[in-house]
Design a protein around this motif. Structure first.
Motif, PDB file in Angstrom:
ATOM      1  N   CYS A   2       0.866  -1.179   0.000  1.00  0.00           N
ATOM      2  CA  CYS A   2       0.000   0.000   0.000  1.00  0.00           C
ATOM      3  C   CYS A   2       0.896   1.219   0.000  1.00  0.00           C
ATOM      4  CB  CYS A   2      -0.911   0.002   1.228  1.00  0.00           C
ATOM      5  SG  CYS A   2      -1.878   1.520   1.419  1.00  0.00           S
ATOM      6  N   VAL A  31      -4.966  -4.402  -8.587  1.00  0.00           N
ATOM      7  CA  VAL A  31      -4.610  -3.053  -8.132  1.00  0.00           C
ATOM      8  C   VAL A  31      -5.864  -2.367  -7.608  1.00  0.00           C
ATOM      9  CG1 VAL A  31      -3.699  -0.795  -8.827  1.00  0.00           C
ATOM     10  CG2 VAL A  31      -2.736  -2.884  -9.820  1.00  0.00           C
ATOM     11  N   SER A  48      -7.102   1.561  -6.496  1.00  0.00           N
ATOM     12  CA  SER A  48      -6.633   2.939  -6.630  1.00  0.00           C
ATOM     13  C   SER A  48      -7.736   3.925  -6.281  1.00  0.00           C
ATOM     14  CB  SER A  48      -6.160   3.210  -8.067  1.00  0.00           C
ATOM     15  OG  SER A  48      -5.788   4.573  -8.237  1.00  0.00           O
ATOM     16  N   PHE A 108      -7.999   7.649 -12.478  1.00  0.00           N
ATOM     17  CA  PHE A 108      -7.413   7.145 -11.240  1.00  0.00           C
ATOM     18  C   PHE A 108      -6.426   8.160 -10.674  1.00  0.00           C
ATOM     19  CE2 PHE A 108      -8.696   3.384 -13.621  1.00  0.00           C
ATOM     20  CZ  PHE A 108      -9.441   2.713 -12.662  1.00  0.00           C
ATOM     21  N   THR A 167      -3.241   8.446  -8.350  1.00  0.00           N
ATOM     22  CA  THR A 167      -2.200   7.551  -7.849  1.00  0.00           C
ATOM     23  C   THR A 167      -1.685   7.954  -6.470  1.00  0.00           C
ATOM     24  OG1 THR A 167      -0.552   8.841  -9.089  1.00  0.00           O
ATOM     25  CG2 THR A 167      -1.459   6.883 -10.153  1.00  0.00           C
ATOM     26  N   MET A 183      -2.792   4.023  -3.447  1.00  0.00           N
ATOM     27  CA  MET A 183      -2.885   2.802  -4.262  1.00  0.00           C
ATOM     28  C   MET A 183      -2.495   1.582  -3.439  1.00  0.00           C
ATOM     29  SD  MET A 183      -1.300   3.955  -7.944  1.00  0.00           S
ATOM     30  CE  MET A 183      -2.169   2.670  -8.840  1.00  0.00           C
ATOM     31  N   GLN A 230       0.909   9.937 -12.496  1.00  0.00           N
ATOM     32  CA  GLN A 230      -0.539   9.755 -12.527  1.00  0.00           C
ATOM     33  C   GLN A 230      -1.068   9.706 -13.956  1.00  0.00           C
ATOM     34  OE1 GLN A 230      -3.153  11.341  -9.397  1.00  0.00           O
ATOM     35  NE2 GLN A 230      -4.068  12.631 -10.969  1.00  0.00           N
ATOM     36  N   ILE A 269      -8.609  -3.952 -11.865  1.00  0.00           N
ATOM     37  CA  ILE A 269      -8.479  -2.761 -11.017  1.00  0.00           C
ATOM     38  C   ILE A 269      -9.791  -2.518 -10.277  1.00  0.00           C
ATOM     39  CG2 ILE A 269      -7.985  -0.277 -10.991  1.00  0.00           C
ATOM     40  CD1 ILE A 269      -6.516  -0.590 -13.587  1.00  0.00           C
TER      41      ILE A 269
END
Length: 394
Positions: free
Chosen positions: A3, A27, A29, A64, A66, A69, A100, A145
């Motif tokens: 994380c 993932v 996010s 998303f 970043t 995450m 990002q 995701i």
């Protein structure tokens, strides 16, 4: 598993339960979505709200962030991170790209050239990778995701403007959508409002003064007619045209003037009385943005589920960096300070009792019916908000 979060993220609870709830995701996010009701509904549909297109079937506007995450310890995840790193290494010179933007190009939320060209056409429309629609495939087609809901990984907009500094479902506060420059003083203040700055706890031993801020009246309509012609090369509108166009904007500026005047008076009183000033819960009719396109005429950021009126962030009204310089004369405390559910006192210290510990002072015109016989008097408890309720004649 890993994380990671930006330095401007304050964790409230660990993310373990979140990670266990979406085992299909390689993932997880955060996003830049500001429409909480839309974001909570992940049923398949083609429409979207700005930066909230994360449900199966969405054809646009996934994005998303970043700054928060989580990565599952899987071969697919490692391959994705390696591709992300290699793509970043191809950026040279003054290219306006960061981690990002590159991640979003890698996933396919936005158009990209070069090795990632065509990824977006494979990403949209979004395809579900879990039976509950909370996990989607990326543009590569093999990696999965989870777009963490905006009410779980909370931006400062959701946490402070939409939720009035109440935690609700948030497990982390990511200080995005904080306006003004420099941003750090405003971000520190947001952390203080949320009681998430443990290295600098608020004191509970002093004497305090606070005041009820001016309140907006009836909410005016958002517009008084069609949009005026644009000015400044199409970037916005003149001030005079904006004021004619949006009655809500006019009413907002009027309440801001009253907020500033009220704070001026309160600072003087707190200075004379030697008390620390607890800032009020300011209500506003308009948000703040660097772009008029994002606000006018509705006075809310495009796509955001902002209530009207809403709790006004400090930087929407004041220059927080300059306001901080007043601390040497009058120590300032956040508006949430007296809320014992947010600011919990140290062990052994009693929380504030807003009935027994607070004396409320109000002013009345001389022509108003007298309450008691003296110029200042204590009203009976049945007629007051608290046992200590003092009326002063003007």
């Amino acid at each position: 598993d890993v994380c990671m979060s930006d330095v401007d993220a304050a964790w409230i609870t660990p993310p373990y339960d979140l990670m266990r709830s979406v085992p299909e995701a390689d993932v997880l996010s955060g996003t830049d979505c500001l429409n909480v009701p839309w974001d909570l509904d992940r049923t398949p549909r083609s429409g979207s709200s700005k930066n909230c297109g994360h449900q199966p079937g969405a054809r646009t506007s996934a994005w998303f962030n970043t700054g928060v995450m989580m990565f599952r310890a899987r071969r697919r995840t490692i391959d994705m991170i390696v591709e992300w790193k290699q793509t970043m290494e191809l950026i040279h010179g003054e290219a306006q790209a960061d981690d990002q933007l590159t991640f979003n190009q890698l996933v396919g939320t936005v158009w990209a050239s070069g090795r990632l060209h065509g990824r977006a056409s494979k990403f949209y429309p979004l395809r579900a990778a879990s039976s509950d629609n909370r996990v989607i495939f990326d543009g590569n087609g093999s990696r999965t995701i989870h777009a963490i809901p905006a009410s779980v990984v909370c931006s400062a907009h959701v946490y402070h403007v939409q939720q009035a500094a109440v935690q609700k479902r948030c497990i982390v506060l990511h200080l995005t959508f904080v306006e003004g420059w420099p941003k750090n003083p405003a971000k520190f203040w947001r952390l203080r409002e949320a009681a998430l700055l443990p290295v600098s706890p608020e004191p509970f031993h002093a004497k305090y003064l606070s005041f009820t801020s001016p309140q907006p009246g009836a909410i005016p309509p958002e517009s008084a007619g069609p949009a005026p012609a644009r000015a400044h090369g199409g970037k916005g509108w003149t001030v005079s045209d904006s004021l004619r166009w949006s009655p809500r904007f006019v009413a907002h500026l009027e309440i801001v003037d009253r907020h500033i005047a009220a704070l001026r008076n309160a600072l003087g009183i707190a200075r004379v009385l030697g008390r620390q000033l607890v800032m009020p819960r300011m209500m506003c009719l308009c948000e703040r943005s660097e772009s008029p396109d994002a606000l006018l005429p509705k006075c809310t950021l495009t796509g955001a589920s902002t209530p009207i009126p809403h709790v006004c962030p400090l930087e929407s009204v004041y220059d927080v960096a300059r306001l901080d310089t007043l601390m040497r004369y009058v120590p300032l405390r956040p508006w949430t300070f007296l809320n014992k559910t947010i600011h919990k006192p140290p062990q052994g210290v009693k929380p504030f009792d807003l009935i027994g510990d607070v004396a409320t002072v109000r002013w009345r015109p001389l022509q108003a019916p007298a309450v008691g016989s003296a110029a200042s008097s204590v009203t009976p408890a049945s007629q007051a908000d608290s046992p200590k309720h003092v009326w002063l004649d003007l």
